[in-house]
Motif scaffolding. Structure first.
Motif, short mmCIF file in Angstrom:
data_model
loop_
_atom_site.label_atom_id
_atom_site.label_comp_id
_atom_site.label_asym_id
_atom_site.label_seq_id
_atom_site.Cartn_x
_atom_site.Cartn_y
_atom_site.Cartn_z
N ARG A 100 40.87 39.88 56.88
CA ARG A 100 40.37 38.54 57.46
C ARG A 100 39.37 38.75 58.71
O ARG A 100 38.49 38.89 58.95
CB ARG A 100 41.11 37.28 57.25
CG ARG A 100 39.86 36.20 57.72
CD ARG A 100 40.34 34.78 57.14
NE ARG A 100 40.79 34.92 56.30
CZ ARG A 100 41.47 33.32 55.72
NH1 ARG A 100 41.38 32.69 57.05
NH2 ARG A 100 41.29 33.29 54.60
N THR A 101 40.15 39.55 59.07
CA THR A 101 39.93 40.36 60.88
C THR A 101 38.65 41.38 60.98
O THR A 101 38.12 40.96 61.29
CB THR A 101 40.85 40.58 61.78
OG1 THR A 101 41.81 39.82 62.01
CG2 THR A 101 40.32 41.67 62.98
N SER A 102 39.32 41.90 59.24
CA SER A 102 38.02 43.26 59.11
C SER A 102 36.34 42.66 58.56
O SER A 102 36.11 42.91 59.18
CB SER A 102 38.53 44.73 58.69
OG SER A 102 39.68 44.83 59.17
N LEU A 103 36.70 41.20 57.72
CA LEU A 103 35.83 41.25 57.22
C LEU A 103 34.37 40.40 58.33
O LEU A 103 33.49 40.58 57.75
CB LEU A 103 35.94 40.24 56.12
CG LEU A 103 36.49 40.18 55.14
CD1 LEU A 103 36.97 39.31 53.96
CD2 LEU A 103 35.17 40.65 54.43
N LEU A 104 35.57 39.98 59.46
CA LEU A 104 34.70 39.47 60.29
C LEU A 104 33.95 40.14 61.02
O LEU A 104 33.42 39.76 61.63
CB LEU A 104 35.49 38.29 61.33
CG LEU A 104 36.09 37.19 60.27
CD1 LEU A 104 36.75 36.59 61.41
CD2 LEU A 104 34.62 36.23 60.17
N LYS A 105 34.19 41.61 60.92
CA LYS A 105 33.58 42.61 61.89
C LYS A 105 32.07 42.56 61.36
O LYS A 105 31.27 43.63 61.35
CB LYS A 105 33.77 43.73 62.10
CG LYS A 105 35.51 42.95 63.32
CD LYS A 105 36.48 44.30 63.39
CE LYS A 105 37.72 44.09 64.42
NZ LYS A 105 38.31 45.21 64.53
N ARG A 106 32.06 42.36 59.83
CA ARG A 106 31.00 42.81 58.70
C ARG A 106 30.07 41.81 58.60
O ARG A 106 29.95 40.59 58.85
CB ARG A 106 31.35 43.45 57.58
CG ARG A 106 32.62 44.60 57.98
CD ARG A 106 32.01 45.44 58.36
NE ARG A 106 31.03 46.10 57.89
CZ ARG A 106 30.64 47.37 56.90
NH1 ARG A 106 32.16 47.97 56.49
NH2 ARG A 106 30.07 47.84 56.68
N GLY A 107 28.90 41.85 57.80
CA GLY A 107 27.96 41.11 57.73
C GLY A 107 27.86 41.26 56.12
O GLY A 107 26.88 40.99 55.58
N PHE A 108 28.79 40.27 55.33
CA PHE A 108 28.89 40.73 53.61
C PHE A 108 28.62 38.75 53.76
O PHE A 108 28.91 38.52 54.42
CB PHE A 108 30.05 40.26 53.19
CG PHE A 108 31.05 42.57 53.89
CD1 PHE A 108 30.29 43.36 53.65
CD2 PHE A 108 31.72 42.39 54.00
CE1 PHE A 108 30.38 44.54 54.05
CE2 PHE A 108 32.31 43.53 54.18
CZ PHE A 108 31.77 44.67 54.41
N LYS A 109 28.47 38.84 52.33
CA LYS A 109 28.71 36.76 51.61
C LYS A 109 30.36 36.70 51.89
O LYS A 109 29.72 35.07 52.61
CB LYS A 109 28.23 36.82 50.33
CG LYS A 109 27.23 37.14 50.08
CD LYS A 109 26.74 37.35 48.65
CE LYS A 109 27.02 36.47 47.79
NZ LYS A 109 27.32 35.62 46.13
N GLU A 110 31.05 37.40 51.58
CA GLU A 110 32.23 36.93 52.49
C GLU A 110 32.12 35.88 53.56
O GLU A 110 33.09 35.70 54.42
CB GLU A 110 32.94 37.52 52.15
CG GLU A 110 33.82 38.01 50.33
CD GLU A 110 31.98 38.63 49.89
OE1 GLU A 110 32.24 38.35 48.64
OE2 GLU A 110 31.76 39.75 50.83
N THR A 111 31.90 37.55 54.81
CA THR A 111 31.72 36.83 56.12
C THR A 111 30.60 35.60 56.60
O THR A 111 31.19 34.60 57.10
CB THR A 111 30.96 37.71 56.92
OG1 THR A 111 32.16 39.26 56.67
CG2 THR A 111 31.30 37.82 58.63
N ALA A 112 30.14 36.13 55.74
CA ALA A 112 29.09 34.25 55.87
C ALA A 112 29.64 33.18 55.45
O ALA A 112 28.78 32.15 56.60
CB ALA A 112 28.04 34.26 54.70
#
Length: 272
Positions: free
Chosen positions: A19-31
Motif C-alpha cells: 500500500r505504501t508503494s501504491l500511494l506514491k503512484r497515480g493508479f486507479k487504486e491510489t485514487a
C-alpha cells in the motif's frame, strides 16, 4: 476493512502489503485509497462529535436544532460541517498543489468527502400523545459507511484518466479528461466533482510485486471470477467439510437450541 471488502473479488484486494508503494503512484487504486481514507476520516469525526467523544465539537448545529433537546431525546445530529472543516485543515488543502499528482490527490480526497455529504439525511422523530406528531425533533444522520464504500467502488469502476492542461483564461493548469460523447475534442473537459481520477495505467497485480502479493492462492468463484483473478494460470479445486448450526428451535424460556450439521464445500484457489 471497507476497502478490502469492496475489492475482495478483484485482483488487487487492498491488502496492506504494497500500500505504501501504491500511494506514491497515480493508479486507479491510489485514487480509491485517497477517497476512501478521506471519507472514513470525515465519517468517523462527524460520528465522534455527535457521540460526545470530541472536546472541540458537539452535535450538528443545524438551524432550528437545539443541542440540549437533541441530547434529551438521544438524537444528536452527526456534525459533518465540523469534520469536513477539520479534515481539510488537517490535510493542508489551502496550499493548492501545482503539479499534476498533487491536484489529482486533492481531487480524489474531495470525492471521498463529497460521498459522505451525499449520504447525509434528515431523520425526524415524533413526540406527542399516543405517538402523534404534535412535536417533532429532526437531526442530520450519516449513511452507514458500507453504503459510502459501495458508492466509491462504483466511482472506481468508472474512474477517468486525466492530464494537465493550461487554462488561458486564468493562467494556471487544470485537470482535463477525454472528450465526452458529442463534445469537441478541442475542448478537453474537466473531470466532474464526483469522478475518481488517475494518471497512470495500473499494473496487472497478477504476480508478486512491490504493489501487491499477486493472486496465487487467492480463493475465487468458478462461475464468477476465477478466470480473471487467476490470470490464465488456472485454479486448484479442494473439497472440505464445514460444520454449521441447523434445525434450530426456540425453547421455553428463552433460548435457541440447534443441532450441528456438516456439509461438503468445494473451494477454488488460483495456481502459482
Amino acid at each position: 476493512m471497507e476497502c478490502q471488502f469492496q475489492f475482495r473479488s478483484e485482483r488487487w484486494n487492498c491488502s496492506l502489503e504494497g500500500r505504501t508503494s501504491l500511494l506514491k503512484r497515480g493508479f486507479k487504486e491510489t485514487a480509491f485509497l485517497y477517497a476512501v481514507s478521506s471519507a472514513a476520516l470525515t465519517h468517523s469525526l462527524a460520528r465522534a462529535c455527535s457521540a460526545g467523544r470530541m472536546e472541540r465539537c458537539t452535535c450538528d448545529d443545524s438551524p432550528g436544532l437545539e443541542n440540549r433537546k437533541a441530547w434529551q431525546w438521544g438524537v444528536c445530529g452527526d456534525n459533518l460541517k465540523y469534520s469536513t472543516k477539520f479534515l481539510k485543515k488537517f490535510l493542508g488543502q489551502k496550499r493548492i498543489g501545482k503539479d499534476l499528482r498533487a491536484k489529482v490527490d486533492i481531487h480524489n480526497t474531495n470525492v471521498g468527502i463529497k460521498a459522505v455529504k451525499n449520504g447525509l439525511k434528515t431523520t425526524c422523530k415524533c413526540h406527542g400523545v399516543s405517538g402523534s406528531c404534535a412535536v417533532r425533533t429532526c437531526w442530520k444522520q450519516l449513511s452507514p459507511f458500507h453504503e459510502i464504500g459501495r458508492l466509491l467502488k462504483l466511482r472506481y469502476d468508472d474512474a477517468v484518466k486525466v492530464f494537465s492542461t493550461t487554462n488561458d483564461a486564468v493562467g494556471h493548469s487544470e485537470l482535463a479528461g477525454p472528450p465526452r460523447h458529442g463534445q469537441s475534442p478541442r475542448l478537453p473537459p474537466a473531470p466532474r466533482a464526483t469522478d475518481l481520477v488517475y494518471v497512470e495505467d495500473s499494473p496487472s497485480f497478477c504476480r508478486p510485486s512491490k504493489y501487491s502479493l499477486g493472486t496465487a492462492g487467492r480463493t475465487c468463484s468458478r462461475e464468477g471470477n476465477c478466470d480473471s483473478m487467476c490470470c490464465g494460470r488456472g485454479y486448484n479445486t479442494q473439497s472440505r467439510l464445514v460444520t454449521f448450526s441447523c434445525h434450530c428451535q426456540v425453547q421455553w424460556c428463552c433460548y435457541v437450541e440447534c443441532q450441528q450439521c456438516m456439509q461438503e464445500e468445494v473451494v477454488y484457489s488460483c495456481k502459482q
